[in-house]
Enzyme design. Structure first.
Site, short mmCIF file in Angstrom:
data_model
loop_
_atom_site.label_atom_id
_atom_site.label_comp_id
_atom_site.label_asym_id
_atom_site.label_seq_id
_atom_site.Cartn_x
_atom_site.Cartn_y
_atom_site.Cartn_z
N ASP A 7 5.35 3.77 7.40
CA ASP A 7 6.56 2.94 7.43
C ASP A 7 7.55 3.42 6.36
OD1 ASP A 7 5.21 1.99 5.24
OD2 ASP A 7 5.39 -0.13 5.75
N SER A 8 7.18 4.48 5.63
CA SER A 8 8.15 5.18 4.77
C SER A 8 9.30 5.70 5.61
CB SER A 8 7.48 6.34 4.02
OG SER A 8 6.75 7.15 4.92
N ASP A 11 1.25 3.10 10.59
CA ASP A 11 1.38 1.96 9.67
C ASP A 11 1.72 0.68 10.42
OD1 ASP A 11 1.05 1.76 6.90
OD2 ASP A 11 2.72 3.14 6.54
N LYS A 23 -2.91 1.51 9.91
CA LYS A 23 -3.06 1.34 8.46
C LYS A 23 -2.40 0.03 8.07
CE LYS A 23 -0.62 3.77 5.17
NZ LYS A 23 0.12 2.69 4.47
N GLU A 82 -1.64 -2.61 4.44
CA GLU A 82 -1.64 -2.67 2.98
C GLU A 82 -2.32 -3.93 2.46
OE1 GLU A 82 2.36 -2.31 1.47
OE2 GLU A 82 2.70 -0.39 2.51
N GLU A 127 -2.63 4.45 -3.84
CA GLU A 127 -1.28 4.90 -4.22
C GLU A 127 -0.95 4.53 -5.65
OE1 GLU A 127 1.80 4.11 -1.35
OE2 GLU A 127 3.39 4.77 -2.72
O1 KIV Z 1 4.38 4.81 4.53
C1 KIV Z 1 3.84 5.83 4.10
O2 KIV Z 1 4.32 6.95 4.28
C2 KIV Z 1 2.61 5.67 3.34
C3 KIV Z 1 2.06 6.87 2.65
C4 KIV Z 1 2.88 7.19 1.48
C5 KIV Z 1 0.63 6.71 2.30
O3 KIV Z 1 2.09 4.60 3.25
#
Ligand code: KIV
Length: 275
Positions: A53-54, A92, A122, A124, A192
């Site tokens: 989600d970056s 994510d 994924k 968090e 992280e």
């Molecule tokens: O959103 C993302 O790109 C991430 C990575 C930095 C692990 O969570």
């Protein structure tokens, strides 16, 4: 063997990542957000590709990951899926797609896997409530990658993008979260922005692989945001990042040449034109 298919197309599975940890082989992971980069990253032999989600920051230009939606994640993950044949593909779960109720978590994770063809999601956080959601996803057959330490979706609660687990109580909390997520059934954990020694302690304590970003060298693998490590994102240069290429500079040079060539009439020449 724990990979599927044959030749170049043999897919990395969650079991293969576990085996890599047991064999002491480093896991290589990167993010990707579109078809062409997905293909390049996959063909480089990266083991795990994350549609992170970056993308909120590096694709959409938001100043955090909070505005990203499930639809955004599905849209980009479908594009990446078409380019990825070997790596394990994880996506994510964005902010508020797994915090409201167990039912919404299951529905959103299910949509992501069904509509993108990715192998894992994924999410968090590592408290009891997160672990309850992880257990439900795993029971429903969905592989889950955990993510603790600096969790960007909680940036406002954490008071900024800062190293986590420097103080003893915080370090102990992170160790407990790692163990809880491993017990809940996560197949691997992203760590992280934590001190290197803590990264090593967590990695030795849990049986699942740990994949670090700003977590030092004593973890089982590394992940970086693709555009940061390729030098495309000129706005972001944290201490943990190494730029392995200078794509920002290369792109600027190419763009300057194009602008000059069109303005001067030098492009297109006869070799680019049809009779
Ligand atoms: O959103 C993302 O790109 C991430 C990575 C930095 C692990 O969570």
């Amino acid at each position: 063997m724990t990979t599927q298919g044959s030749g170049r197309e043999r897919r990395v599975t969650v079991r293969e990542l576990l085996e890599m940890k047991r064999r002491g082989e480093k896991i290589v992971a990167l993010t990707a957000y579109d078809f062409l980069f997905g293909r390049l990253v996959d063909e480089a032999g990266v083991d795990l590709i994350l549609v992170g989600d970056s993308l909120g920051q590096v694709v959409f230009g938001y100043d955090s990951t909070l505005p990203v939606t499930v639809e955004d994640m599905i849209h980009h993950a479908r594009a990446v899926r078409r380019g990825v044949r070997r790596a394990l593909l994880a996506v994510d779960m964005p902010f508020l797609s797994f915090q409201i109720s167990l039912e919404e978590t299951l529905r959103n994770a299910g949509r992501i896997l069904k509509e993108t063809g990715a192998e894992a999601v994924k999410l968090e956080g590592g408290d009891e409530e997160r672990a309850r959601h992880v257990r439900a996803l795993v029971r429903a057959g969905m592989p889950v990658l955990g993510h603790i330490g600096l969790t960007p979706q909680s940036v406002h609660a954490l008071g900024g993008y800062r190293v986590q687990g420097r103080e003893e109580p915080d370090a102990e909390r992170l160790k407990a979260e790692a163990q809880r997520l491993a017990d809940a059934g996560c197949f691997a954990l992203v760590l992280e922005l934590i001190p290197a020694t803590l990264g090593g302690e967590i990695s030795r304590a849990v049986s699942i692989p740990t994949i670090g970003i700003g977590a030092g060298p004593y973890v089982d693998g590394q992940i970086l945001v693709l555009y940061d490590m390729l030098g495309l994102n000129e706005l972001f240069r944290p201490r943990f990042l190494r730029q392995f290429a200078e794509l920002g500079g290369t792109a600027r040079t190419g763009l300057d040449k194009y602008v000059a060539a069109v303005r001067s009439g030098e492009y297109p020449g006869p070799e680019h034109s049809f009779e």
